[in-house]
Design a protein around this motif. Structure first.
Motif, PDB file in Angstrom:
ATOM      1  N   TYR A 224       0.827  -1.213   0.000  1.00  0.00           N
ATOM      2  CA  TYR A 224       0.000   0.000   0.000  1.00  0.00           C
ATOM      3  C   TYR A 224       0.864   1.267   0.000  1.00  0.00           C
ATOM      4  O   TYR A 224       0.756   2.129   0.886  1.00  0.00           O
ATOM      5  N   PRO A 225       1.721   1.426  -1.013  1.00  0.00           N
ATOM      6  CA  PRO A 225       2.653   2.558  -1.023  1.00  0.00           C
ATOM      7  C   PRO A 225       1.993   3.922  -1.170  1.00  0.00           C
ATOM      8  O   PRO A 225       2.558   4.932  -0.742  1.00  0.00           O
TER       9      PRO A 225
ATOM     10  N   ILE B  87      11.008  10.232 -11.305  1.00  0.00           N
ATOM     11  CA  ILE B  87      11.484  10.216  -9.925  1.00  0.00           C
ATOM     12  C   ILE B  87      12.895  10.796  -9.939  1.00  0.00           C
ATOM     13  O   ILE B  87      13.817  10.171 -10.458  1.00  0.00           O
ATOM     14  N   GLY B  88      13.047  11.995  -9.407  1.00  0.00           N
ATOM     15  CA  GLY B  88      14.328  12.672  -9.505  1.00  0.00           C
ATOM     16  C   GLY B  88      14.646  12.965 -10.957  1.00  0.00           C
ATOM     17  O   GLY B  88      13.825  13.524 -11.690  1.00  0.00           O
TER      18      GLY B  88
ATOM     19  N   ALA C 104       8.255   6.193  -2.784  1.00  0.00           N
ATOM     20  CA  ALA C 104       8.390   6.136  -1.325  1.00  0.00           C
ATOM     21  C   ALA C 104       9.800   5.717  -0.934  1.00  0.00           C
ATOM     22  O   ALA C 104      10.407   6.293  -0.014  1.00  0.00           O
ATOM     23  N   GLU C 105      10.347   4.744  -1.639  1.00  0.00           N
ATOM     24  CA  GLU C 105      11.697   4.270  -1.353  1.00  0.00           C
ATOM     25  C   GLU C 105      12.737   5.354  -1.639  1.00  0.00           C
ATOM     26  O   GLU C 105      13.765   5.435  -0.962  1.00  0.00           O
TER      27      GLU C 105
ATOM     28  N   ASP D 130       8.044  12.895  -0.793  1.00  0.00           N
ATOM     29  CA  ASP D 130       6.963  13.289   0.108  1.00  0.00           C
ATOM     30  C   ASP D 130       5.618  13.262  -0.608  1.00  0.00           C
ATOM     31  O   ASP D 130       4.586  12.992  -0.006  1.00  0.00           O
ATOM     32  N   TYR D 131       5.650  13.555  -1.926  1.00  0.00           N
ATOM     33  CA  TYR D 131       4.434  13.713  -2.721  1.00  0.00           C
ATOM     34  C   TYR D 131       4.500  12.872  -3.992  1.00  0.00           C
ATOM     35  O   TYR D 131       5.577  12.643  -4.542  1.00  0.00           O
ATOM     36  N   ALA D 132       3.326  12.460  -4.467  1.00  0.00           N
ATOM     37  CA  ALA D 132       3.187  11.875  -5.804  1.00  0.00           C
ATOM     38  C   ALA D 132       2.116  12.679  -6.524  1.00  0.00           C
ATOM     39  O   ALA D 132       0.991  12.825  -6.026  1.00  0.00           O
ATOM     40  N   VAL D 133       2.482  13.245  -7.665  1.00  0.00           N
ATOM     41  CA  VAL D 133       1.562  14.051  -8.469  1.00  0.00           C
ATOM     42  C   VAL D 133       1.283  13.278  -9.752  1.00  0.00           C
ATOM     43  O   VAL D 133       2.217  12.882 -10.445  1.00  0.00           O
TER      44      VAL D 133
END
Length: 506
Positions: A109-110, A153-154, A178-179, A183-186
Motif C-alpha cells: 500500500y505505497p 522520480i528525480g 516512497a523508497e 513526500d508527494y506523488a503528483v
C-alpha cells in the motif's frame, strides 16, 4: 508472502484451492508466469486473457483470478487431475479492479505513504502536474510525477504506455517514490484510467478538476459525453479535498455530484458564485527575455504571479497549482518564483526568445488544441504568427482538413511539414492539409523535411515574429514506416538558433 494477506480488501469467491499459499508476484501478462505468481485474467476489448490460462499453468503458475468459469481452459491444459486440484481459483466480478487491489497489497500500500495529488480534465493535466511538481520542489519537497511524459522520480524518467498506467505499474511507481524518499506523488488521472479501474482502491489526498469538453468519445473510449463526464468526476469522489475550476460550464453540475470537501478557483472569468481563489488583472507580457503572463491572486491567499508560460489557459493551470499550494501552506514567494521560471517540455515551451523573435514548441495535434494555441499567441501581438506543423499518418483525415483550415485562418504563414508519417507518404498527408488551407486564402509553403522546415522558420524570421512548432511537443522521435528515429523539435530549434548566431557573428 501469503496470498491471504493480499486479499483483505478484495471481494471474491474461492472456487477451489487454498488461499494460505506462498506468493511472490502479481501478473497480468501471461509471459511472466511462473511458480509463486498470481495470474489475473482480464477481459479486454480485443483479447480475453482467460485464453492464456493453459500457458500460465504450464509455466508453473498455480493461483488464478478469473471473471468467469474456466472449465474449458482447465480441460485444455497439460496437467493431470491431481495437479489440477492443487490450483487455487478466485472468482471476482471485475479482474481489473482485482488487479488494482492485489497490486496495492503486493507493494505494501505505497500510496498511503505519500501525499497523493491527482489531476484530471480534458486539457491541462500535463502542464498542471508539472507546475505542481516544480513548485513543491522549489519549496524543498521531493515529488514524483506520473503522466503523459512517464514516471519521473528525480532525474530518472520511465516511459509509460498510458497517461494513467496500469494499476500494477502505478503501485510499483508509488513504491519506488516512497523508497526514494518522495513526500508527494503528483499524477494525471485520465477518464480512461478510471473506467479501466487503474486507480481503484486509491484515496487521493487532493484531486483537481481542470475543465471538460467533448473528447475521447468513440468505440474504444467513452460511448458519449455523459459517460466521459461521469468518469472524470470520479476523481473528486475519491479524494479528501477537491479543487474545481469554477468557471467551467459544467462546474455547478459537478459540484452536485461529488462528496469531497471542495474549493474552486477561477482565472478571471465570470462565475455564478464567488470562487475561493481568483486571478485578477491578467496581463500578457512579451519581453526580450520573458514571454508569459502576470496576474494577482486573491481570495483565500494573496500573491502576485509572473508565469513563464504564455496563454490564459495556462493561467487557469497555474491557478490550480497556486490554489493547491496555498492549501498545502507553501511559501508564496517560492510559489511565485517557481512559476516565473517554469518550463514544461513540449507544452507552450519557449525554446528561444529575443528582441528578434520567439520560438516555442507545443503538443497541439488536433483542431481544438491548435485553435486554442494560435488564438492565445495572437494575444501577444506578434508581427507575424508563423506555424510549423503537419499531421500524423494512418489517422483520421478530418484532423488534416480541420488543422489546415485553422492554420490558414489564424496564422500569417503556415509551413507544412512531416509529423509521424507512419506508413503513409508525407506528400499525401501534406496534399490533404493543402486542400483545406487553400480554401482560406492563407499564406503557406511546404517543406516535407521537418528539420529543414524548422530551420527555415528560424533563419527567415522577421523582427517581432512568433514561431510555433506544433504537433510533437515532448516526443523525441519521428515514426516513419514503423521505425522510430530520434527527433526532438526543441533540439532542432536550439541548433538552428546557434547556427544563425554564428553566421551573424562571423
Amino acid at each position: 508472502m501469503i496470498l491471504q494477506d493480499w486479499l483483505k480488501e478484495l471481494d471474491y469467491t474461492l472456487i477451489q484451492g487454498n488461499p494460505d499459499t506462498q506468493v511472490e508476484e502479481v501478473i497480468y501478462d501471461s509471459r511472466k508466469a511462473g511458480p509463486g505468481t498470481v495470474f489475473v485474467a482480464m477481459t479486454g476489448t480485443r483479447i480475453d486473457a482467460h485464453c492464456f490460462i493453459p500457458d500460465v499453468l504450464k509455466a508453473g503458475t498455480r493461483i488464478l483470478v478469473t471473471e468467469r468459469p474456466i472449465d474449458m481452459e482447465l480441460e485444455a491444459c497439460e496437467l493431470d487431475e491431481e495437479e489440477k486440484k492443487k490450483i487455487t481459483i478466485l472468482r471476482v466480478k471485475d479482474s481489473r479492479r482485482a488487479l488494482a487491489l492485489l497490486s496495492a497489497a503486493r507493494f505494501g500500500y505505497p500510496a498511503k505513504k505519500l501525499t497523493l495529488i491527482g489531476v484530471t480534465g480534458t486539457k491541462g493535466k500535463t502542464t498542471t502536474t508539472h507546475m505542481i511538481k516544480t513548485v513543491l520542489e522549489a519549496a524543498g519537497k521531493k515529488a514524483g510525477l506520473i503522466g503523459t511524459t512517464g514516471v519521473v522520480i528525480g532525474e530518472h524518467v520511465t516511459p509509460t504506455m498510458n497517461t494513467t498506467p496500469e494499476s500494477y505499474e502505478l503501485h510499483k511507481a508509488f513504491a519506488q517514490m516512497a523508497e526514494a524518499g518522495c513526500d508527494y506523488a503528483v499524477m494525471e488521472v485520465s477518464s480512461q484510467g478510471v473506467k479501466m479501474h487503474r486507480v481503484d482502491g486509491i484515496l487521493f489526498d487532493y484531486g483537481i478538476f481542470t475543465n471538460i469538453s467533448p473528447d475521447h468519445i468513440g468505440p474504444d473510449e467513452h460511448k458519449d459525453f455523459e459517460e466521459y463526464l461521469y468518469y472524470k468526476t470520479r476523481l473528486l469522489d475519491s479524494c479528501r479535498i477537491g479543487l474545481l475550476n469554477g468557471a467551467d460550464p459544467h462546474a455547478e453540475a459537478i459540484k452536485k455530484e461529488v462528496s469531497c470537501k471542495l474549493y474552486t478557483y477561477n482565472a478571471g472569468k465570470e462565475s455564478k458564485v464567488p470562487d475561493d481563489f481568483m486571478a485578477e488583472n491578467i496581463r500578457y507580457l512579451a519581453e526580450p527575455d520573458f514571454v508569459g503572463t502576470q496576474f494577482h491572486v486573491s481570495g483565500r491567499c494573496e500573491m502576485e504571479i509572473r508565469l513563464g508560460i504564455p496563454g490564459l489557459f495556462n493561467v487557469e493551470n497555474a491557478m490550480a497549482a497556486v490554489s493547491l499550494c496555498s492549501l498545502l501552506g507553501l511559501d508564496p514567494q517560492r510559489v511565485s518564483h517557481a512559476l516565473e521560471h517554469i518550463r514544461v517540455n513540449g507544452r507552450m515551451e519557449i525554446v528561444h526568445t529575443s528582441s528578434h523573435c520567439t520560438v516555442l514548441v507545443d503538443y497541439a495535434h488536433n483542431a481544438v488544441s491548435m485553435e486554442s494555441l494560435l488564438k492565445t499567441l495572437r494575444d501577444y501581438s506578434p508581427k507575424r504568427l508563423v506555424c510549423v506543423f503537419g499531421c500524423g499518418g494512418n489517422r483520421s483525415k478530418d484532423r488534416r482538413y480541420s488543422m489546415g483550415e485553422i492554420g490558414g485562418r489564424l496564422a500569417d504563414l503556415c509551413i507544412l511539414t512531416a509529423d509521424n508519417s507512419r506508413y503513409e507518404k508525407v506528400e499525401d498527408i501534406l496534399a490533404d492539409i493543402r486542400g483545406s488551407i487553400e480554401k482560406t486564402g492563407g499564406a503557406f509553403m511546404e517543406i516535407p523535411d521537418r528539420r529543414e522546415a524548422i530551420r527555415y522558420s528560424v533563419f527567415h524570421a522577421e523582427p517581432g515574429d512568433m514561431i510555433a512548432v506544433i504537433g510533437k511537443g515532448h516526443e523525441d522521435y519521428q515514426e516513419i514506416n514503423g521505425v522510430r528515429h530520434h527527433f526532438l523539435d526543441r533540439e532542432v530549434i536550439e541548433e538552428a538558433v546557434r547556427e544563425l548566431r554564428e553566421k551573424e557573428q562571423g
